[in-house]
Each structure stands twice: as C-alpha cells, then as structure tokens.
Write an enzyme that holds these catalytic residues in place. Structure first.
Site, PDB file in Angstrom:
ATOM      1  N   GLU B 133       6.044  -8.035   0.620  1.00 19.93           N
ATOM      2  CA  GLU B 133       4.590  -7.873   0.389  1.00 19.93           C
ATOM      3  C   GLU B 133       4.203  -8.531  -1.151  1.00 19.93           C
ATOM      4  O   GLU B 133       3.102  -8.883  -0.887  1.00 19.93           O
ATOM      5  CB  GLU B 133       4.469  -6.199   0.499  1.00 19.93           C
ATOM      6  CG  GLU B 133       4.830  -5.371  -0.651  1.00 19.93           C
ATOM      7  CD  GLU B 133       4.307  -4.170  -0.449  1.00 19.93           C
ATOM      8  OE1 GLU B 133       3.103  -4.122  -0.554  1.00 19.93           O
ATOM      9  OE2 GLU B 133       4.863  -3.228  -0.132  1.00 19.93           O
ATOM     10  N   SER B 187      -2.981   2.186  -1.255  1.00 21.65           N
ATOM     11  CA  SER B 187      -2.869   3.508  -1.464  1.00 21.65           C
ATOM     12  C   SER B 187      -2.308   3.837  -2.706  1.00 21.65           C
ATOM     13  O   SER B 187      -2.613   4.937  -3.347  1.00 21.65           O
ATOM     14  CB  SER B 187      -1.848   3.857  -0.113  1.00 21.65           C
ATOM     15  OG  SER B 187      -2.140   2.999   0.827  1.00 21.65           O
ATOM     16  N   SER B 190       0.400  -1.407  -7.728  1.00 21.82           N
ATOM     17  CA  SER B 190       1.585  -2.404  -7.928  1.00 21.82           C
ATOM     18  C   SER B 190       0.957  -3.280  -9.202  1.00 21.82           C
ATOM     19  O   SER B 190      -0.252  -3.740  -8.771  1.00 21.82           O
ATOM     20  CB  SER B 190       2.185  -3.193  -7.110  1.00 21.82           C
ATOM     21  OG  SER B 190       3.197  -2.422  -6.299  1.00 21.82           O
ATOM     22  N   ARG B 202       7.459  -7.521 -11.235  1.00 26.10           N
ATOM     23  CA  ARG B 202       6.670  -6.192 -10.947  1.00 26.10           C
ATOM     24  C   ARG B 202       6.902  -5.590 -12.151  1.00 26.10           C
ATOM     25  O   ARG B 202       7.780  -5.129 -12.617  1.00 26.10           O
ATOM     26  CB  ARG B 202       7.180  -5.349  -9.717  1.00 26.10           C
ATOM     27  CG  ARG B 202       6.276  -4.118  -9.532  1.00 26.10           C
ATOM     28  CD  ARG B 202       6.703  -3.435  -8.089  1.00 26.10           C
ATOM     29  NE  ARG B 202       6.175  -2.191  -7.827  1.00 26.10           N
ATOM     30  CZ  ARG B 202       6.153  -0.932  -8.217  1.00 26.10           C
ATOM     31  NH1 ARG B 202       6.923  -0.695  -9.238  1.00 26.10           N
ATOM     32  NH2 ARG B 202       5.223  -0.125  -7.899  1.00 26.10           N
TER      33      ARG B 202
END
Lengths: 774, 358
Positions: B133, B187, B190, B202
């Site tokens: 993702e 939701s 990141s 990340r």
C-alpha cells in the site's frame, strides 16, 4: 478503611478526627517549629510543605581535660547526651476535601513562625487563596507551576537515591530503581496533567517547554466520563484495567487479516483507535471503551515524548502529573508506548515523589535566601510513608492509607555529600550487593532477621538510658514503628526505593533517632575501647617481633579477627567481656584457615613487596578490638612503609561502629603510647575524616565533600573497606579506579551460605583496576 | 502495440473504505468495439453511466480526469468508493457481471487485499494481484501530480493560513521536488518521508486518525456516517468542550510563549451540545496529527508536507487547521500541501502496478 466523605465548609476539627486515620499531630509533625510554608493545590490533592526544626538528642563524646582526668576515674571519655536542633522538610499530601480542617489545625499549632507569606502553586491555588489567607493570616504568593515542578524535580533527583524507577508490570519486581547519576542534566520531563507539557531541563535554572499536547489526563477523564458515564478518575482507570481494547480499536489484523509483515507491524497493533466503533448499531462495554481510550492517550503521549526526545537528543525521560501519579495502569501503558516507539532506546522513568514536586519547588522558591540547594538532604525513612501502590489488587492495608495522608520528611544533612572521586563509573555504581526488591528469598530472610533482632535492639535501647524512667515506653514506641515499617516493606518492598540490607539498617537507625535513642551502644563502645586500648602496646610489640612476611599476614589476620568482634556475634562478645586478650586470640582461632572464601592475600603480599602506596583511604568499622587491635596496627604498618593514611569513620553513631569523634579520642590515646602514630598525626600523614554518614553500611556516592577533597589532594591510590556492612552488604562489587582492598568476616550463616562459605568465612578481596600495573 | 487487456482497474481496500479507480478508454476503435465482449461493455457502461452504485457506492464525478493519456491510450479516469463492509456486495456484483470471464488481473492494495484475498477467490472467482500500500501510495501521488490536465490544479495550499476567515486555496506545483513528508490520513495515519519515486521510508504512524474521529463521534453523538459527523462538527464549537490556556491562566501563558487560545486540555469541560463534541473530536484529532507531523518534519529535516487520505475529503476545516498548525508552530517554515484526489492515490498506484509492473 476511613470513609472519605466531602468535608463541608462549616465543619470543625472533630470531623477531621473521624476522617483521618492518623492523629493530626502524627501528620503535621513539628508544626510548632514550622518556619516557612508552601502549598500546591491540584485538582484533587493538596500538598503542603513546611520547613521546621527538630530538636532531638544526640550523643557526644568528649575527652576529659588533663586537669580533671584523675577525677574522671576509669572513664575513657565523657559521653554526653545533648539536645541538637536540626532542619527538616515536611511534605504532606491530602485530599482537597480536608483542606479547611487542615488549615485550622495548622493555625492552632503555629506558634513560632515569623513568616508572613505562603508560597502557592497548582491549579487550585487561586481557588483557595482567600481561605488560606483568612485562616492562616499569611499572604498567598503564587509561583509558576512549571517552574516549581522543575525545581522540585531537580531537588528529588539530586537528594533522594532511588528516586527514579522503571516500571515493568510483569517482572518479578514491578519497580526497577535507577542508580543515582551524579549528573542529572539534561532530561525531559513529560508532565501529564489535564494536558501535556514537555519540558527540556538543561541545568538548575535553565529549562524550556519545548512542546505539549492537549490530549492528556483531562482528555482521558473528560472523554472517559462522556463514554462511560463514570465520573471518577480512579474508577475510570479501574474500568480500563478490566477492558479489552480490541473490541473497540481497529487492529492491523482487522485490516490485513494478519500482520503487515514488510513494515514489521504486528497484527495486534492498533491501526485506528476507536476504529470499530464507527457504527451506530453496536454497543460497547464501558470497560472496553475505557481501555481503548487509555491506550489511545498513552500511546499518543508516548509517541510525542519520543519524537521530542529524539529531536533534542535526550535519553532520560521522566513522566509525572496526575495521570501517572503511581497508577500502575498508566505507568504500564506509557512504558509500553515508549518501548514501542523507541525500540528500547529510551526508557520511561517515573519518580517516587512525583506528587510532591510542585510543593517542593514552591517551597524552594520561597526559601531561596536559606539556600536549601547548598545542602544535602536525606529522606527520613521513619517519617516518610513511602511509595504506596494504588493498584486495586494490592492488599487492603495499603488501600486504606492511599485515601488519607501521605508524608515525606527530609533531613538537612550537616555536610554536603558527593561521590567518592575514585569510583570507576559513578553513573553505574550501585552500593548494595543484593537488591531485596528483586530477590524474594533474600527479602524474606532479612525481613524476618530484622524482626527477630528487634527485641534485642529494644532491650539495648532501654539499657542505654538507665536513668531515664520513660525510656522503656519510648523503646516500645520505637518497636511498634519499626515493626510497622517492616510489615509495610513486606507488602511493598519498593516503598523507599530498592529494599536492601542497608535500607533496613538505616530505617532502624532513623526510627531509633526518632524516639531519642541516639546512640544505644555508646557505653558498650566506651567499655570495649577502654579494654582494647590496654592491650594495644602488647599487640604492636608482638607484631614487631615477627618477620616482615609473617607480620603482613598477622596484620591481616588481626584486622579480620578484630572484625569478628561485633555485638551481633554473641558467642564472641561473651568471651571478650571476660578476657579480651584471650578473646582476640579466640577470634583468630575461629577464623577460617586459608585459602579463604575469597582470597587474594598472595597478590596483596606481592604488592607490598613493591613501592609503597602514596595514600590509603581506610573505611573503618567497629569500636573496640576491631579499630584498636585490628585496624590501628595495620595502619601503623602502612605509615611505616611511607604511605599516608586517611581514616574515614561515621559522622554519627550506628550500632557499635566507631564514630569520628570517638576515633579522635582513641587516636590521641594511641598516639600517647605509640611514637609512630604520634608523629604521623603531627606530620599530617595520618588524617581522621568523617564520611558524612550514620549508617552501618557505606554508600560511596554520598560521602562528605571534605573527604572527597582530601582524597583528591592526597592522590589516594588505595581504598580499604572493612566489615560486613561496608564490604559485603555494600560495595562487594564496587569498582574503583585505584587499588582496593575489601576485608570482612561473614558473621551471618545465611549470608555465608549465599556466598558459598560458612560462618566466619573470610573475604579478602584485593583488586587492581584493569589496565593499571599496580 | 500490446497493452494490458481491458478493463483497467486499481483497487485499494482500506480499513473503512474501498477506493476504486477505473480507466475508461475513449479512443476505442470500431474494430475494437466489435471485438469487445459483452461483459466488458456492460461493466464500462454500468460504471460510467451511474454516479452511485447500490446504496453506498459513490463515484466522485468532480475528481474524474478527462482525456488522460495512459499507456498509449486516451480516456477518462474515474474515482469510485464504497465502504469496506460492503465488499461482499461488490464481489457479488463482479460475479453477476462475470468479471472473471475477462481474465483480467485485478491489482489491489491496502490491508484488505490480504484479508479478503481468499474471499475474492471463492466468491468472485478472482485472483488478486497484491501490491504494497505504501508503494502504491507514493507512486499514485507522484503520478497524479505529474499528469497535466485541464481544470483545477491537483496540488494546492492555503494562503494566509493564520487567518481562518481569509485564507484561500492557491495552486501549487510539486514537480517532484524532494524531499517530501507524505501524511496519509485514513482510518489510521502513516507518515512517510519521500526522497524520490523509489526511495521513501515510513517514519511513523498513529492510531489516532479518521477512524478515531468517526468512531468517537458515533459513540459521543449517535451519528453514523462521516458526512453526518462532519456536518455536526461544522456547527459545533470546540472551545465549549476543550479547556484553553486562557481558561487556566486567564490569558497567554507568557512564561512559555503559549497564546491564550491554545488548547490546554481536550475534552476537559462538560459539553452543551452534541455538535460541540463532534467539533472537539475533529479539532483534537486534527491538531494531534499536525503535532506529530510537525515533529517528524523537524526530525527528518523536511519542509514540505503533503496531506492525503480520505479523512480530508470534504473536510475543509481539518485542512485549514493543519495548514494553520504547520505554519504557526514552525514560524512559517513548514508548508502544508493538499491534493485534490485525497484518498485515491493508493488505488491509482495499484492501477499503475497493473500497467507498469515494476
């Protein structure tokens, strides 16, 4: 358990008696001498601080004048019990509901104060300003909350060993106390009150609020109340501790079906807090919602703290504020969060006296002219309640106390305490050999051991004051107090930091002092000293007749045999009283034959064949045979070799340990008989110094500043530590930057067993730091 | 020229929403049209002639990208979303429309690509091609930004962010100017540091995201949709619920340079109305994301921050708050940037994964 009902504004002091489990004069101690006040009023708790003087008895020894010497008969020296006034800081914490009755009590007992001002801090200070001014007639002077907090934090970190701890819920001991790092700066303080303040503290006066968050304790409380209709903070925490957050939170596995492996995110990680409650048609339990909320807020604060710690390159992060305040649930979730976000690089640290920081700081602000920061202070174990667990699973005895009053007392020490400059690494030095908080078996043994010994201590205390009829009554009070301490420690071994044999001994000394038994062994010490002095010349003479090599061994055996003489070792003390010379020989006979349990005598002997040491620092132990027939001849030999000697003894009495003032007299008497000692004294090659302590153990990180200076000046290259308390219970593993010699006889069979030896096993530990030829 | 067989889809199955992008070829030759199987035509027709699907599927018509050149073809890119809990309905539809007969590869990203992989197989006879993702997100953002289309600029910022009433959206060109901090608020959240198309990491994430806003709003106000929650928030006043610095200090906390309007403690007061709670939830979550983002930007030494994700959809309030927070607390050092296709970049990246497998 006392009912803690709300006190309405018209109540008089009788309400207080009902609602407070301890009588008020047990709480507001020394109020008649209170000089200066500060108050910190938080959302639910009030913390009162006052500076007071305590008058208590101290035992002083004084050499007789030559003119009156004959008149003194056979007494070696004069023992006088004097009244001494010392300074003490009192801190008391109670629920805001009691504030008015407490103020009334203070007003009634406030007689000697000259102060016109009370320093105040905390969110509730303005709310109660008028009440305080009216009741006490003192002007309320408000101080900045954050400044007080930081000042208080610096103070406890500097003055209270084992102030900071790491919390580990599932470990054998929940609380892992940190060693006192002499360098407390820089650090990050994350104060979680209603909101969160993140403060970077760089020095005593330099600190900066580098960040904060509005998601704090108030958010937990407010949102928690809205979600669960539970209004009390403690109840919300209780709910949270019972809930399952996974029914409310969306976890990584709810999105992925498992873990998000390539990012290393486990399936149980929360992806979205309250992510599952985004639906109108499902009910969630209060417990689950409270738990989810607790996780959300703790994680968020932990994450921010880590980001700030990283940005400012800080590894020490202390957490405080009402959200933390000793609640195991929040300490656990914060710790978990910090571990997660820093992968263990930063530890979440908590403080034992966190609740008092504001009050301490406010007090210090008001006392700046007295320079409290110039002194060293010590926690008085007799007068302090210690850390209370508020965990719901804890036993009811403590629960009853948590709702009432909590106290902290700190004594101003006569001397400023610093590190021994010869510690290899002051930041990792741990005085105590066994941490009884972590070792349950050892804890059980020592607690019982001290309990069993209590009768003897009480008897000895009474006997030490034969002319005072109420001594028995006081001794009984002492017994009750110390027994209660031991019981508390059985349930909460972490109450005063790591539980150790040293802390148990120190607590006993504090309790004895509390009830005016300043030196129960004074007369015994005098008698022993007197008898031993008579044999000094003979002992020295017989040593001189030996060959050099035999003498070195005899000197060591002498120190060890002398150390067998201890009032704990009953068998030996009986012999001593009848025939000391025989007793000394008997003690030598009882000593373990070589090889000893720990035996580096050969290395020591080799070393002695080399060049003399420049200066030896000798921490001595007992009075009588030990110091006079064991230590002094050994010291004499060192002096003869050309080594300067610094004899360090206790500043105040502890058991039968020789005190500095006693040693002054003994040394003079020996000097009168022995030209070697005499010339060394006159030429300043033999120096007596006090160590700043009144403990049978030895904390090398809290020693008299004068001693430390002397050690540096003399370029000390040998440290000798003698006795079980100083060389085994403490400092057994202490690493020094110069040569060291630890000598002790194990006079406790349990400890002997633990160390793999037997009763009267010998520890002779000569160590040379790595990388040094000698 | 060979290319992937139609239909071209990219799908991102998140914790709350499924995002679907669909490329509708507009340059279909007569020859192609004759060869086009009925099922394919029917799908194309169904998707392009409707703007709503079932009860919860929605096509964001205003985001449609017209006359887009993609892999040698020209067409329109459509953006469709529906709640993740309706994924079975979608699969059923795929089954009814015999999607599997087209032998296409369905590129999917997001956690749901893993979670629902076997459901796709059993319920719709479809084999998913799973893509990471974050790879998709970065790829999608950089692609959409690089495509020049007519119409409003993809990237924009708020001018005068410190003046909530007078701040205005202004176009901005990213032009692959690295490094960027990319904050994806779905939701959960990141935060990525992007140094080039293929080089990103990340930095961190937080569980306090769009799901938290909606979840808490549902519990606190009884609402049930994001739109409803936002609507309530727009009517509410968070200062009725939050305790401000001035509520405690009577004004600014000068010792630490905190203005009186700073929120000292969220949810510390008794609310008057439900909409105040919705507003406070929105403001709290948004400011918290802003705060964490700002710290990451400082730690990573990055000055430009791009906020994406469906939490920002029709959520001008949060965008302004973020723009303001970035600007104010950094003394103008940080710039908050936003992208029109907010939540669709993962799906776009999945589509690109179909066309240009890397």
């Amino acid at each position: 358990m006392a009912e803690c009902g709300r006190v309405d504004s018209n109540t008089s002091s009788h309400t207080m008696d009902k609602s407070i489990t301890l009588p008020p004069d047990e709480i507001f101690r020394n109020m008649e001498n209170a000089k200066r006040f500060a108050i910190d009023i938080g959302g639910s708790l009030t913390k009162l601080a006052y500076y007071s003087t305590v008058q208590h008895k101290v035992a002083k020894v004084r050499s007789f004048d030559h003119s009156t010497k004959e008149a003194a008969g056979d007494k070696l020296y004069e023992i006088a019990v004097q009244e001494e006034v010392t300074a003490r800081l009192h801190f008391i914490k109670f629920e805001n509901a009691y504030i008015e009755t407490c103020l009334d009590f203070i007003k009634d007992h406030l007689v000697n104060t000259e102060t016109k001002v009370i320093k105040a801090t905390g969110g509730g200070a303005h709310k109660f300003k008028e009440l305080i001014e009216r009741k006490l007639g003192l002007k309320v002077d408000k101080e900045d909350e954050m400044t007080c907090l930081i000042k208080g934090c610096n103070f406890v970190l500097k003055n209270i060993p084992h102030e900071a701890f790491v919390y580990a819920k599932h470990a054998d001991s929940e609380f892992r106390f940190q060693t006192t790092n002499p360098d407390i700066f820089p650090y990050l303080l994350v104060n979680i009150g209603s909101g969160v303040s993140i403060v970077k503290v760089e020095s005593e006066d330099k600190f900066e609020r580098i960040g904060g968050s509005s998601i704090g304790g108030g958010t937990f409380w407010g949102l928690g109340a809205l979600l669960t209709k539970t209004k009390r903070f403690d109840e919300l925490l209780q709910l949270a501790s019972k809930g399952q957050h996974s029914s409310v939170d969306m976890l990584v596995k709810d999105i992925y079906g498992g873990s998000y492996a390539c990012l290393g995110l486990t399936g149980d990680l929360i992806a979205s807090s309250f992510g599952k409650s985004a639906t109108a048609d499902k009910e969630f339990s209060n417990e689950d919602m409270a738990k989810s909320l607790l996780h959300m807020i703790s994680n968020d604060i932990g994450q921010l703290a880590c980001l700030y710690a990283k940005l400012h390159n800080l590894s020490r992060v202390y957490f405080g504020g009402f959200f933390i305040r000793g609640h195991p649930v929040t300490m656990h979730t914060i710790t978990y969060s910090i571990n997660f976000f820093t992968k263990g690089e930063v530890q979440a640290l908590f403080l034992r006296h966190e609740g008092y920081l504001g009050a301490i700081g406010a007090f210090l602000k008001g006392a700046e002219e007295d320079n409290p920061n110039q002194y060293s202070w010590g926690e008085n174990y007799a007068g302090s309640s210690g850390l209370m667990s508020v965990s719901p699973d804890m036993n009811p005895m403590q629960r009853a106390r948590s709702g009432t009053f909590d106290m902290l007392e700190m004594d101003r020490l006569d001397r400023q305490l610093v590190n021994l400059p010869l510690l290899q690494d002051p930041s990792s030095y741990i005085p105590d050999t066994v941490d009884l908080t972590e070792d349950a078996q050892a804890r059980e043994y020592w607690l019982s051991c001290f309990e069993e010994a209590l009768d003897g201590v009480v008897k000895r205390a009474v006997a030490s004051q034969p002319d005072i009829p109420e001594a028995a009554e006081r001794a009984e009070k002492f017994r009750q107090k110390y027994l209660h301490k031991l019981q508390t420690l059985r349930h909460q071994p972490f109450a005063y930091g790591s539980l150790t044999v040293r802390s148990l001994l120190d607590t006993r000394e504090h309790c004895l002092n509390e009830f005016n038994f300043p030196d129960p062994y004074s007369k015994i010490k005098e008698r022993e000293n007197d008898i031993a002095l008579k044999y000094y010349e003979k002992a020295v003479k017989s040593l001189e007749e030996l060959s050099w090599e035999d003498r070195q061994f005899a000197l060591v055996r002498g120190v060890l045999a002398g150390n067998v003489f201890d009032w704990g070792a009953k068998a030996v003390s009986e012999v001593l009283e009848s025939n000391p010379e025989f007793g000394f020989e008997e003690a030598k006979r009882r000593l373990e034959d070589r090889p000893w349990l720990v035996d580096s005598f050969d290395q020591w002997l080799e070393r002695l064949k080399g060049p003399p040491h420049r200066c030896a620092l000798f921490f001595v132990d007992n009075s009588g045979v030990d110091i006079i027939l064991g230590v002094m001849p050994f010291v004499r030999e060192l002096l003869s070799r050309g080594t300067e000697v610094v004899l360090a003894s206790n500043s105040g009495p502890a058991l039968n340990d020789v005190t500095n003032s006693e040693l002054q007299i003994l040394t003079e008497r020996i000097a009168a008989m022995d030209p070697v000692i005499d010339s060394a004294l006159r030429e300043d090659r033999l120096t007596l110094v006090q160590d700043g302590s009144s403990s049978p153990c030895l904390d090398l990180s809290r020693l008299d500043k004068v001693l430390a200076m002397l050690v540096r000046e003399r370029q000390t290259d040998l440290v000798i530590i003698e006795g079980m308390g100083r060389a085994i219970h403490t400092n057994y593993y202490a690493m020094l930057s110069c040569e060291s010699l630890k000598m002790a006889v194990i006079k406790n069979s349990w400890l002997a067993d633990r160390l793999g030896g037997k009763l009267f096993s010998v520890v002779f530990k000569y160590e040379v730091p790595a990388g040094k030829p000698h | 020229m060979s290319h992937r067989a139609f239909p071209w889809f990219g799908m991102d199955i998140g914790g709350t929403l499924v995002k679907l992008v669909y490329f509708e070829p507009k340059d279909i030759t007569t020859e192609e049209e004759q060869e086009e199987v009925e099922n394919l035509r029917s799908i194309r027709h169904y998707l392009t002639s409707n703007t709503a699907y079932g009860t919860t599927g929605i096509r964001d018509v205003h985001l449609e990208m017209k006359d887009l050149s993609l892999c040698g073809r020209t067409g329109n890119l459509h953006f469709i979303r529906f709640p993740t809990h309706d994924l079975p309905v979608f699969m059923q539809m795929g089954r009814n429309k015999h999607f599997s007969s087209l032998h296409t590869t369905l590129c999917a990203t997001g956690g749901g690509a893993y979670k629902f992989e076997s459901d796709f197989r059993t319920m719709a006879d479809l084999e998913l091609h799973k893509l990471d993702e974050l790879d998709c997100l970065v790829r999608g953002v950089l692609y959409i930004d690089s495509v020049i289309t007519s119409g409003p600029s993809e990237c924009y910022y708020f001018e005068n962010p410190s003046d909530l009433d007078h701040c205005a959206q202004k176009p901005y060109t990213l032009e692959n100017d690295y490094p960027l901090l990319l904050v994806n608020i779905g939701s959960g959240v990141s935060i990525l540091a992007v140094y080039s198309e293929n080089n990103y990491k990340r930095v961190t994430g937080t569980s306090l995201g769009g799901g938290t806003f909606l979840g808490l709003c549902c519990l606190l106000t009884g609402c049930s949709t994001f739109e409803e929650a936002l609507e309530m928030a727009s009517q509410g006043e968070s200062t009725h619920v939050d305790k401000l610095v001035r509520d405690i200090y009577g004004g600014d906390y000068e010792r630490f340079g905190l203005p009186g309007w700073t929120v000292a403690s969220s949810f510390s007061r008794e609310p008057e109305h439900r909409w105040d709670l919705a507003r406070a939830t929105l403001v709290t979550i948004t400011n918290n994301i802003g705060s964490i983002t700002r710290m990451c930007a400082l730690n990573e030494n990055i000055e430009r921050v791009v906020f994406v994700g469906n939490f920002l959809r029709v959520n001008i309030l949060s965008m302004k708050l973020l723009a303001y927070a970035m600007d104010y607390w950094s003394n103008g050092q940080l710039k908050a940037l936003f992208l029109r296709h907010e939540g669709y970049f993962g799906a776009v990246g999945a589509l690109l994964g179909l066309l240009h497998p890397s």
